[in-house]
Design a protein around this motif. Structure first.
Motif, PDB file in Angstrom:
ATOM      1  N   GLN A   1       0.830  -1.198   0.000  1.00 16.70           N
ATOM      2  CA  GLN A   1       0.000   0.000   0.000  1.00 16.70           C
ATOM      3  C   GLN A   1       0.867   1.253   0.000  1.00 16.70           C
ATOM      4  OE1 GLN A   1      -3.362   0.539  -0.173  1.00 16.70           O
ATOM      5  NE2 GLN A   1      -2.839   2.708  -0.220  1.00 16.70           N
TER       6      GLN A   1
ATOM      7  N   SER B   1      -2.981   4.695   8.630  1.00 17.86           N
ATOM      8  CA  SER B   1      -3.241   5.201   7.282  1.00 17.86           C
ATOM      9  C   SER B   1      -3.177   4.077   6.262  1.00 17.86           C
ATOM     10  CB  SER B   1      -2.239   6.303   6.932  1.00 17.86           C
ATOM     11  OG  SER B   1      -0.908   5.788   6.881  1.00 17.86           O
TER      12      SER B   1
ATOM     13  N   ARG C   1      -6.583   2.989   4.176  1.00 17.54           N
ATOM     14  CA  ARG C   1      -6.615   3.152   2.721  1.00 17.54           C
ATOM     15  C   ARG C   1      -6.706   1.812   1.996  1.00 17.54           C
ATOM     16  NH1 ARG C   1      -1.300   6.317   1.902  1.00 17.54           N
ATOM     17  NH2 ARG C   1      -1.776   5.941  -0.312  1.00 17.54           N
ATOM     18  N   SER C   2      -6.084   0.788   2.559  1.00 14.03           N
ATOM     19  CA  SER C   2      -6.063  -0.515   1.896  1.00 14.03           C
ATOM     20  C   SER C   2      -7.315  -1.336   2.155  1.00 14.03           C
ATOM     21  CB  SER C   2      -4.841  -1.311   2.352  1.00 14.03           C
ATOM     22  OG  SER C   2      -4.930  -1.619   3.738  1.00 14.03           O
TER      23      SER C   2
ATOM     24  N   ARG D   1     -12.534  -0.485   8.356  1.00 14.36           N
ATOM     25  CA  ARG D   1     -11.965   0.866   8.475  1.00 14.36           C
ATOM     26  C   ARG D   1     -12.244   1.522   9.821  1.00 14.36           C
ATOM     27  NH1 ARG D   1     -12.604   0.866   2.698  1.00 14.36           N
ATOM     28  NH2 ARG D   1     -10.603   1.463   1.739  1.00 14.36           N
TER      29      ARG D   1
END
Length: 237
Positions: A76, A152, A156-157, A162
């Protein structure tokens, strides 16, 4: 078990190990930090040695989490993944510095005489001060940096739900503010306010450890990262 699942399991167990070692260690060494002269008691000395052993395991676990997660996290963001490894190693080093300071107290303060000379109280206070600063910059501040870097990547991945990294990303500034307040004498690190400031990052680490241990990475997220990291093969005539 697939390679990503093994890495997730290892990282999850090591994250949980950081929790189950750090909390008892803090409880065991708290009386010594308040009054180093209590080391004259064999029971207290044994408790301190137990705390140092737990914190050695804590330091190893800190590094282990970063090493286990690096192969996946770098897909990522290699910068964030490498930064996380560096931050974890620095945190482990500061934990070990505190361990050395606490273990040195057993040499400075004899088990039979307690405070054998006038120089002992000053030396003991200096070692406690070294421990306190190492604790502030290590377990007190580094987890906020870790949460920003790894949080982060995870957010994001989508490797984990989340909501888990979101808690860490929200808690990181709070922990940083608390550490800054401690540096300037506005907040006691071991206090109700300091505990509240560290709670979101603690929840992030515990929930991440539990998720990785029980569930592992989301397969679809791993597949996306693998596909994105595959270099295209040049076509030749």
């Amino acid at each position: 078990m697939s390679h990503p699942r093994r890495l997730a399991l290892i990282a999850g167990l090591l994250y949980l190990a950081t929790v189950v070692t750090s909390i008892p260690a803090l409880a065991l060494k708290a009386p010594i930090l308040k009054d180093p002269a209590t080391l004259a008691s064999p029971t207290v000395r044994t408790a301190l040695l137990g705390a140092t052993l737990l914190e050695v395991v804590l330091a190893i676990s800190c590094i282990g989490t970063a090493v286990a997660l690096y192969p996946i996290a770098r897909r990522q963001s290699e910068i964030a993944a490498l930064g996380f490894v560096t931050s974890r190693v620095a945190e482990a080093g500061l934990v070990l510095l505190g361990v050395v300071a606490m273990a040195s107290l057993t040499t400075v303060i004899g088990g039979e005489t307690g405070t054998a000379s006038a120089a002992v109280p000053g030396a003991a206070s200096a070692l406690v001060a070294v421990h306190d600063w190492a604790f502030l910059l290590g377990p007190g501040l580094a987890p906020a940096v870790n949460a920003l870097l790894l949080g982060s990547v995870m957010y994001r991945s989508g490797l984990v739900p989340r909501i888990i990294p979101a808690v860490g990303l929200i808690g990181a500034p709070l922990l940083m503010a608390s550490a800054a307040g401690t540096v300037f004498g506005l907040v006691d690190q071991v206090s109700a306010l300091g505990g509240l400031a560290s709670l979101p990052v603690a929840l992030w680490e515990i929930s991440l450890g539990l998720w990785l241990t029980v569930k592992g990475f989301r397969p679809e997220a791993v597949a996306r990262l693998v596909d994105r990291s595959v270099e295209p093969v040049p076509v030749t005539a």
